[in-house]
Design a protein around this motif. Structure first.
Motif, PDB file in Angstrom:
ATOM      1  N   LYS A 257       0.893  -1.087   0.132  1.00 25.06           N
ATOM      2  CA  LYS A 257      -0.200   0.087  -0.002  1.00 25.06           C
ATOM      3  C   LYS A 257       0.779   1.311   0.022  1.00 25.06           C
ATOM      4  CE  LYS A 257      -4.106   2.183   2.531  1.00 25.06           C
ATOM      5  NZ  LYS A 257      -4.902   1.932   3.771  1.00 25.06           N
ATOM      6  N   ASP A 258       2.051   1.209   0.485  1.00 27.33           N
ATOM      7  CA  ASP A 258       2.774   2.360   0.671  1.00 27.33           C
ATOM      8  C   ASP A 258       3.474   2.815  -0.490  1.00 27.33           C
ATOM      9  OD1 ASP A 258       4.201  -0.247   1.073  1.00 27.33           O
ATOM     10  OD2 ASP A 258       6.015   1.056   0.879  1.00 27.33           O
TER      11      ASP A 258
ATOM     12  N   ASN B 272       1.842   3.403  -3.267  1.00 26.90           N
ATOM     13  CA  ASN B 272       0.888   4.239  -3.791  1.00 26.90           C
ATOM     14  C   ASN B 272       0.590   3.872  -5.523  1.00 26.90           C
ATOM     15  OD1 ASN B 272       0.584   5.625  -1.601  1.00 26.90           O
ATOM     16  ND2 ASN B 272       2.295   6.696  -1.935  1.00 26.90           N
TER      17      ASN B 272
ATOM     18  N   LYS C 291      -1.559   3.171  -8.654  1.00 20.58           N
ATOM     19  CA  LYS C 291      -2.898   3.954  -9.040  1.00 20.58           C
ATOM     20  C   LYS C 291      -4.229   3.303  -8.785  1.00 20.58           C
ATOM     21  CE  LYS C 291      -0.800   7.047 -12.823  1.00 20.58           C
ATOM     22  NZ  LYS C 291      -1.188   7.165 -14.118  1.00 20.58           N
TER      23      LYS C 291
END
Length: 216
Positions: free
Chosen positions: A207-208, A210, A212
């Motif tokens: 998740k870190d 980022n 799209k």
């Protein structure tokens, strides 16, 4: 003394997260090169001198085939074998991927990361494929495979400008996206790999980075 112990523990933790990519190339002879260039031209309208891609996404798969040896054998031939007549008329190029992850988590590189592999409709020109051995009810993907997929996503995202990480079952979400280049509106297959739970765990772990959000 406490400082030395912390250093040792840190090194041990760091080493445990390291992975080795084992080179296990499938056959990429002149026939496969020609078929790959034809695929890029006929399916996507891309006239190229080399069968290369600019990676923008990672697509995770499962093979359903239960062993590394049989999965490798299925991809090794440059031409599509007779057991896939459902897609033979689209192209004679055999299916493949850039990576394969065995059930113990070992990562194998089958093709250079920027060489096109046929593994996802409409997106092969920009997608790195990761095949995981197994995926049946009797042979679900393993925790070791999950960890290796997470590591591999991070490894690839560090090397290339990766925008998306998707499961094979999500590929049709890109039909109206600029990355989608498939010219045949009737050429689609329904996929379920590598499973929604597997993808959810991978996405949570990276998740870190980022990536799209998927098109809706």
């Amino acid at each position: 003394m406490r400082f030395a112990i912390v250093i040792i523990l840190t090194l041990l933790c760091s080493c445990s997260t390291q992975k080795v990519i084992v080179e296990k190339p499938i056959t990429f002879n002149e026939d496969r090169k020609v078929l790959t260039l034809e695929y890029l031209q006929n399916r996507y309208g891309l006239d190229q001198e080399l069968p290369e891609i600019v990676p923008k996404m990672i697509v995770l798969h499962w093979t359903v085939i239960p062993t590394l040896e049989k999965s490798f054998e299925a991809f090794d031939s440059p031409t599509l074998p007779n057991w896939r007549p459902d897609i033979k008329n689209i192209s004679g190029l055999n299916v493949s991927s850039q990576f394969m992850v065995d059930r113990d988590g070992t990562i194998y590189r089958l093709l250079p990361e920027t060489t096109m592999a046929r593994h996802v409709i409409g997106l092969n020109h920009c997608a790195i494929g990761v095949e995981n051995i197994g995926g049946t009810e009797d042979l679900p993907l393993t925790k070791a495979q999950l960890k290796s997929n997470i590591w591999l996503v991070r490894y690839l995202a560090d090397k290339y400008e990766i925008d998306y990480v998707i499961g094979h079952y999500e590929y049709t979400l890109f039909e109206n996206h600029p990355l989608w280049l498939e010219k045949d509106e009737g050429y689609r297959t329904v996929k379920t790999d590598p499973g929604k739970q597997f993808m959810a765990k991978v996405r949570k772990a990276v998740k870190d980075l980022n990536f799209k959000a998927l098109p809706k």
